[in-house]
Design an enzyme around this catalytic site. Sequence first.
Site, short mmCIF file in Angstrom:
data_model
loop_
_atom_site.label_atom_id
_atom_site.label_comp_id
_atom_site.label_asym_id
_atom_site.label_seq_id
_atom_site.Cartn_x
_atom_site.Cartn_y
_atom_site.Cartn_z
N ARG A 129 0.83 -1.21 0.00
CA ARG A 129 0.00 0.00 0.00
C ARG A 129 0.87 1.26 0.00
O ARG A 129 0.57 2.23 -0.69
CB ARG A 129 -0.94 -0.01 1.20
CG ARG A 129 -2.05 -1.04 1.10
CD ARG A 129 -2.83 -1.17 2.40
NE ARG A 129 -3.56 0.05 2.72
CZ ARG A 129 -4.17 0.27 3.89
NH1 ARG A 129 -4.11 -0.66 4.84
NH2 ARG A 129 -4.82 1.40 4.10
N CYS A 138 -1.26 6.10 9.00
CA CYS A 138 -1.61 4.74 8.54
C CYS A 138 -2.81 4.89 7.62
O CYS A 138 -2.89 5.82 6.84
CB CYS A 138 -1.87 3.81 9.72
SG CYS A 138 -3.24 4.33 10.77
#
Length: 279
Positions: A179, A237
């Site tokens: 990611r 995050c």
Amino acid sequence: MSFKSTLISPAELHESLEQSTDIILLDCTIDKVGQSIKDAKFEVLPNSQFFDIEGKLSDASSKLPHTLVATAIFEQEMQNLGINHNSTVVLYDRWGIYSSPRAWWMFKVMGFEQVFILNGGVPAWKKNKFPLVDHYTKPLKTGNFKAHFQANRYADKAYILTHYRNPEVNIFDARSKGRFSGLVPEPRKGLHGGHIPHSKNLPFEELFDGIVYKPLEELKQQFDHFNSTGAEYVFSCGSGITASILAFACHLTGQENIRVYDGSWSEWGREELNLPVEK
């Protein structure tokens, strides 16, 4: 009541609970991606209450997940849990370590210091054959908890935009390498792949040895590996949950100049915002 470290073992907590009735236990569990707590057996530590991160303690008016609530709301909810200004609060979750560090950061950003995390949560407690129950408890009376927002522990989009090029500010991203690099699509729709420019990737799972945090020396090595130049650490995050896992680990290594980016990639990565993104 206090402990030697902010991260406490099941044995240390069990002994302290036998000696003191002043410890407030909070189950901070939330669902993980692809895993729901509703599918697991309901087991919590005796005399626990629920710290409702996804419900009462997230701003329902925000388009972003898990957004921090207003100071007055946090204060009222903690009073409702019977927490006083001099209480000792121990946080845990039913996964091991996942969402309890988010609760720790929320307490810290609201100016409360006597807050600790049970290393390994319910699984570690159970491994020690300590008792579990299938219900929460209710406080005997309302607490006198007071919240005092600490801006130096909080980062928003404006703060990141101002500081992401600053070598004195170390931005760490807790998402997976896929990611972070943009090679794996985001689980939420409408988000770019990639990361905040100049940020460093430390996937949160790399801080764990199974269900517990790695030993302190190993945590230090994880952060030292990046040869960080500045004194400030900012953690991001997907939505502010696993960023807090890194923030707490950084705190354990002795750093206190720590912020969590509350919006994290759910905000920064939004396609319509067109913010700087690296792949």
